[in-house]
Scaffold this motif. Structure first.
Motif, PDB file in Angstrom:
ATOM      1  N   LEU A 112       0.828  -1.201   0.000  1.00 44.11           N
ATOM      2  CA  LEU A 112       0.000   0.000   0.000  1.00 44.11           C
ATOM      3  C   LEU A 112       0.871   1.263   0.000  1.00 44.11           C
ATOM      4  O   LEU A 112       0.575   2.241  -0.702  1.00 44.11           O
ATOM      5  CB  LEU A 112      -0.926  -0.004   1.210  1.00 44.11           C
ATOM      6  CG  LEU A 112      -2.093  -0.991   1.135  1.00 44.11           C
ATOM      7  CD1 LEU A 112      -2.741  -1.160   2.510  1.00 44.11           C
ATOM      8  CD2 LEU A 112      -3.132  -0.540   0.109  1.00 44.11           C
ATOM      9  N   ALA A 133       2.456   1.610  -3.496  1.00 43.04           N
ATOM     10  CA  ALA A 133       1.449   2.007  -4.484  1.00 43.04           C
ATOM     11  C   ALA A 133       1.156   3.499  -4.375  1.00 43.04           C
ATOM     12  O   ALA A 133       1.001   4.201  -5.389  1.00 43.04           O
ATOM     13  CB  ALA A 133       0.175   1.189  -4.291  1.00 43.04           C
ATOM     14  N   ASP A 134       1.079   4.000  -3.144  1.00 40.97           N
ATOM     15  CA  ASP A 134       0.846   5.424  -2.934  1.00 40.97           C
ATOM     16  C   ASP A 134       2.045   6.243  -3.400  1.00 40.97           C
ATOM     17  O   ASP A 134       1.888   7.271  -4.072  1.00 40.97           O
ATOM     18  CB  ASP A 134       0.565   5.681  -1.454  1.00 40.97           C
ATOM     19  CG  ASP A 134       0.297   7.147  -1.167  1.00 40.97           C
ATOM     20  OD1 ASP A 134      -0.744   7.651  -1.619  1.00 40.97           O
ATOM     21  OD2 ASP A 134       1.130   7.798  -0.493  1.00 40.97           O
ATOM     22  N   SER A 156      -3.209  -4.903 -10.207  1.00 41.18           N
ATOM     23  CA  SER A 156      -3.041  -4.140  -8.975  1.00 41.18           C
ATOM     24  C   SER A 156      -2.153  -4.876  -7.981  1.00 41.18           C
ATOM     25  O   SER A 156      -1.689  -5.999  -8.225  1.00 41.18           O
ATOM     26  CB  SER A 156      -4.407  -3.872  -8.330  1.00 41.18           C
ATOM     27  OG  SER A 156      -4.895  -5.052  -7.697  1.00 41.18           O
ATOM     28  N   ALA A 203      -9.255  -3.858  -4.605  1.00 45.67           N
ATOM     29  CA  ALA A 203      -7.828  -4.178  -4.495  1.00 45.67           C
ATOM     30  C   ALA A 203      -7.435  -4.412  -3.047  1.00 45.67           C
ATOM     31  O   ALA A 203      -6.672  -5.338  -2.735  1.00 45.67           O
ATOM     32  CB  ALA A 203      -6.986  -3.057  -5.109  1.00 45.67           C
ATOM     33  N   THR A 204      -7.966  -3.585  -2.148  1.00 44.36           N
ATOM     34  CA  THR A 204      -7.639  -3.739  -0.728  1.00 44.36           C
ATOM     35  C   THR A 204      -8.243  -5.022  -0.168  1.00 44.36           C
ATOM     36  O   THR A 204      -7.603  -5.737   0.614  1.00 44.36           O
ATOM     37  CB  THR A 204      -8.135  -2.519   0.062  1.00 44.36           C
ATOM     38  OG1 THR A 204      -7.579  -1.333  -0.505  1.00 44.36           O
ATOM     39  CG2 THR A 204      -7.703  -2.607   1.521  1.00 44.36           C
ATOM     40  N   GLN A 241     -10.418   0.716  -5.578  1.00 44.28           N
ATOM     41  CA  GLN A 241      -9.560   0.736  -4.397  1.00 44.28           C
ATOM     42  C   GLN A 241     -10.053  -0.261  -3.355  1.00 44.28           C
ATOM     43  O   GLN A 241      -9.253  -0.986  -2.743  1.00 44.28           O
ATOM     44  CB  GLN A 241      -9.534   2.134  -3.796  1.00 44.28           C
ATOM     45  CG  GLN A 241      -8.732   3.143  -4.584  1.00 44.28           C
ATOM     46  CD  GLN A 241      -8.697   4.498  -3.902  1.00 44.28           C
ATOM     47  OE1 GLN A 241      -9.080   4.634  -2.749  1.00 44.28           O
ATOM     48  NE2 GLN A 241      -8.229   5.505  -4.626  1.00 44.28           N
ATOM     49  N   LEU A 278      -2.827   0.747  -7.713  1.00 52.37           N
ATOM     50  CA  LEU A 278      -3.981   0.849  -6.824  1.00 52.37           C
ATOM     51  C   LEU A 278      -4.985   1.725  -7.562  1.00 52.37           C
ATOM     52  O   LEU A 278      -4.698   2.889  -7.840  1.00 52.37           O
ATOM     53  CB  LEU A 278      -3.603   1.478  -5.487  1.00 52.37           C
ATOM     54  CG  LEU A 278      -4.715   1.495  -4.423  1.00 52.37           C
ATOM     55  CD1 LEU A 278      -5.131   0.074  -4.039  1.00 52.37           C
ATOM     56  CD2 LEU A 278      -4.255   2.260  -3.185  1.00 52.37           C
TER      57      LEU A 278
END
Length: 229
Positions: A77, A80-81, A160, A97-98, A94, A87
């Motif tokens: 995470l 990705a950010d 993702s 994917a989470t 979102q 993501l």
């Protein structure tokens, strides 16, 4: 620059694949888990659960001091950010994917890890344990197969971090004697992902360092599995 504390395991490859896919600059810090380097104080300061992988980002977005992250889901995470990749930007993407990332961390990885342990590394065969985890792995492959029957990737139509997290575990299917023919949508997804050059580079890291027979070394058995002679 990102330091990746790494050993060649499915969890380690999640992060090497992500770094290759995202194009972020990184440096490998090898951790010999068979020798117990994951218990050394310097590593525990980064990864208090004494597990690889972990990262240290020396150039965080806020421009502050280096930051360390442990646990693969948290690392994926974060990356990705940082990279603004892998993501989905829409809310539903979102969430999906989470969800599937957490599904891998709480289900697919642990269950395949336990099945692999009792099938491949346990000093004596325990049929109940082996079959219990095998049935759960097959159930999870069925869950994944149904999802991929209606979507190209786990989060939908976009590759993702959920796919990145699952691939290194699914690729153990041969050693775990799982027939992908029984899961045609997983097989299609797996063959598609295998063609990604960045994924192949990430999965190639450390292949020459794999100990495929840790059960043959008493000290390694003690370190990895807590098994005394």
């Amino acid at each position: 620059m990102i330091d990746l504390y790494f050993a060649p395991t499915p969890n380690g490859w999640k992060i090497s694949v992500m770094l290759e896919e995202s194009g972020l600059d990184y440096n490998i810090k090898w951790v010999n888990i068979g020798a117990g380097e994951q218990f050394e104080p310097d590593f525990l300061a980064i990864s208090p659960n004494n597990r690889i992988p972990a990262i240290v980002d020396h150039d965080p977005a806020d421009g502050g001091e280096p930051v360390s992250i442990f646990e693969t889901g948290a690392i994926l995470l974060y990356l990705a950010d940082k990279a603004e990749q892998f993501l989905p930007h829409d809310l539903c993407g979102q969430i999906a994917a989470t969800e599937w990332l957490m599904w891998q961390m709480g289900g697919l990885g642990p269950m395949m890890g336990q099945h692999g342990h009792f099938k491949l590394y346990a000093p004596e065969r325990i049929d109940y344990a082996t079959e219990r985890y095998r049935k759960e792995v097959l159930r999870l492959f069925g869950v994944m197969n149904r999802r991929l029957g209606g979507h190209e990737y786990l989060a939908g139509e976009e590759y993702s971090i959920a796919d990145i997290a699952c691939f290194p575990w699914v690729q153990t299917y041969k050693r775990q004697e799982i027939d992908l023919v029984d899961f045609p949508h997983v097989q299609r997804w797996y063959e598609t992902l295998k063609q990604r050059e960045a994924l192949r580079r990430g999965m190639a890291i450390g292949r020459d360092k794999i100990n495929r027979n840790p059960q043959d070394d008493a000290q390694v058995r003690k370190t990895l599995f807590g098994l005394e002679e």
